[in-house]
Design an enzyme around this catalytic site. Structure first.
Site, PDB file in Angstrom:
ATOM      1  N   TYR A 101       0.858  -1.184   0.000  1.00 52.09           N
ATOM      2  CA  TYR A 101       0.000   0.000   0.000  1.00 52.09           C
ATOM      3  C   TYR A 101       0.890   1.229   0.000  1.00 52.09           C
ATOM      4  O   TYR A 101       1.890   1.303   0.733  1.00 52.09           O
ATOM      5  CB  TYR A 101      -0.896   0.024   1.250  1.00 52.09           C
ATOM      6  N   GLU A 189      -3.469   7.411  -3.942  1.00 51.15           N
ATOM      7  CA  GLU A 189      -3.350   6.130  -3.244  1.00 51.15           C
ATOM      8  C   GLU A 189      -3.148   5.012  -4.259  1.00 51.15           C
ATOM      9  O   GLU A 189      -3.876   4.937  -5.246  1.00 51.15           O
ATOM     10  CB  GLU A 189      -4.658   5.897  -2.482  1.00 51.15           C
TER      11      GLU A 189
END
Ligand code: GDP
Ligand code: MN
Length: 380
Positions: A101, A189
Site C-alpha cells: 500500500y 493512493e
C-alpha cells in the site's frame, strides 16, 4: 473531485509512475479487442469512483479475449455501492509477487502532507489502520523542502518492504508525490502497489481525489469533472448553480442557508422520514432560482413529497412563494409540497400561497411532521 481509476492512471503516467498497459472501454466487444491487442491475460475492472470493487465482483481476470468479452459483459451495467458501471478498464494482468500500500494525503492536524507505506497491501487500508495500525509506516513532508530520498527509504524499511523493492519504490514515490502536488490532489493512493515476479513495481490500482477548490487551475481536468458527475440529477443541479447533494430517501428538501437545510434534514429524520437531497438555494434567492430548484428536486423519481424551509432575511418570502407558484405552473406537480416561510415578508408570502394546493406550516417541526405523514400516506 473523485476521478476514475483509469483517469488517475493517465495522470500518473505523465509523471513517470509505472502503470499497466490498457484502455478503458464502454462495451464488451471493445474489451475483447483490447485484450487481443495486449496479447496477454488481462484484468477487467469496473470504473466507479469507490473502493472495494474487487469484493463487489467488479474486478475479474480473463485469460483470453473471449473471456474478457464475457466478464466485461458481466461487469458493465452492474451496480456497485449504488453506482452503475458504464466503463471498464481492460489492462495487462500483473504477475504478483507482493502487494503493498502506498498513499499520500493531507494530515490536517500536522498541517503537512503525509506519506503512508504498508506491506499489508491489497486489503482495505481503513481496516489495516483500525486493527493493526503498526503495519502502516508514515512520514510527514516539510512543504519547504519536499520529499527527501532518505525519508522515502526510511518509511519503506519501516513498513517492511522487500530490500530489492526499496530503490524502485523511491523512484515510484517521488513520481507519485510530483503528480500529487502538481494536480492539487488531496489523496493519491496506490493499493495494491504490485511487486511483480520479475522484480518491478507497478500501480495496479490508483485513486486520486482532486481538491475542488483548485479545479480552476486545471482546465485540462474539466473532462474528468463531467464524467465524475454520473448522477444526472446532481449534474443538472450543478449546471443550474445549485448547492445540491443527492441522498437516499424520498422527501425532497429545499431551504436557504446550508445550516438551515442541514437542520431540516435532521428534523425530517427525527419525524421518521428520509430526505432525498440537500439543496441550499442560498441567500437572496429570486423566484426563478426557486422554480429551478423545485424542478431539479422533482426530477428525482424517488421524491414523494417536498419540504420548503425558508428563513427570510435577505431572501424575501414573497419572492420564494412566487417561485414556487411559478414552478407549479410550469411543471405538473404530482406530490404534496409543504411550505414553511418565516422572516422578511412572510405575511405577503403566505398570502400568495393561500387557496393553492401548497400546504403551509408554521414551524420547522410541524413542517417536517406534516411532509413525513403525507409521504407515508397518512393524514397530517
Ligand atoms: P478495489 O477492490 O476497488 O481496490 O480494486 P483493485 O484494483 O485494488 O483490485 C482488487 C484486487 O484484485 C487486488 O487487490 C488484486 O488482488 C486483484 N488484482 C487487481 N489487478 C490485478 C492484476 O493485474 N493481476 C492479479 N493477479 N490480480 C489483480
Ligand atoms: Mn484497490
Amino acid at each position: 473531485m473523485k476521478i476514475h481509476e483509469y483517469q488517475a492512471k493517465q495522470i500518473l503516467a505523465r509523471y513517470g509512475v509505472p502503470i499497466p498497459r490498457g484502455e478503458a472501454v464502454t462495451d464488451a466487444d471493445a474489451a475483447a479487442e483490447v485484450a487481443r491487442q495486449l496479447g496477454s491475460p488481462v484484468v477487467v475492472k469496473a470504473q466507479v469512483p469507490v473502493g472495494g470493487r474487487g469484493k463487489a465482483g467488479g474486478v475479474k481476470l480473463a485469460r483470453t479475449p473471449d473471456e474478457a468479452r464475457a466478464v466485461a459483459g458481466q461487469i458493465l451495467g452492474m451496480s456497485i455501492k449504488g453506482i452503475v458501471v458504464r466503463k471498464v478498464l481492460v489492462e495487462e494482468a500483473a504477475q504478483i509477487a507482493a502487494e503493498y500500500y502506498l498513499g499520500i494525503t493531507v494530515d490536517r492536524a500536522a498541517r503537512r502532507n503525509v506519506v503512508m507505506v504498508s506491506a499489508a497491501g491489497g486489503m482495505e487500508i481503513e481496516e489495516v489502520a483500525a486493527t493493526t495500525p503498526e503495519k502502516i509506516a508514515r512520514v510527514w513532508i516539510d512543504p519547504g523542502i519536499g520529499l527527501a530520498d532518505f525519508q522515502i527509504r526510511q518509511v519503506c524499511y519501516a513498513a517492511g518492504l522487500e530490500r530489492e523493492a526499496v530503490a524502485s519504490a523511491t523512484r515510484f514515490l517521488r513520481a507519485l508525490y510530483d503528480a500529487y502536488v502538481a494536480n492539487d490532489a488531496g489523496l493519491a493512493e496506490i493499493n495494491p502497489l504490485v511487486l511483480t515476479t520479475s522484480g518491478s513495481l507497478i500501480a495496479t490500482d490508483a485513486k486520486i481525489d482532486i481538491d475542488d477548490n483548485a479545479l480552476y487551475r486545471h482546465p485540462e481536468l474539466a473532462a474528468y469533472k463531467e464524467e465524475s458527475e454520473d448522477d444526472p440529477v446532481e449534474a443538472e443541479a450543478h449546471r443550474r448553480g445549485l448547492q445540491f447533494v443527492r441522498l437516499e430517501g424520498d422527501v425532497g428538501i429545499i431551504g436557504n442557508g446550508a445550516g438551515l437545510v442541514m437542520s431540516t434534514l435532521d428534523e425530517v429524520k427525527r419525524a421518521g422520514g428520509a430526505p432525498a437531497n440537500f439543496l441550499d438555494i442560498g441567500g437572496g434567492a429570486k423566484a426563478d432560482l426557486v422554480a429551478n430548484a423545485l424542478e431539479v428536486v422533482l426530477s428525482n423519481e424517488r421524491v414523494k413529497g417536498v419540504l420548503f424551509n425558508i428563513f427570510g432575511g435577505i431572501t424575501r418570502c414573497d419572492e420564494v412563494a412566487k417561485g414556487i407558484l411559478e414552478a407549479a405552473r410550469r411543471l405538473s406537480i404530482r406530490v404534496p409540497i409543504v411550505v414553511r416561510l418565516t422572516g422578511t415578508n412572510e405575511q405577503e408570502g403566505r398570502a400568495l400561497l393561500q387557496g393553492t394546493k401548497l400546504i403551509p406550516a408554521e414551524t420547522m417541526e410541524q413542517a417536517a411532521a406534516r411532509i413525513v405523514a403525507l409521504v407515508r400516506g397518512g393524514a397530517a
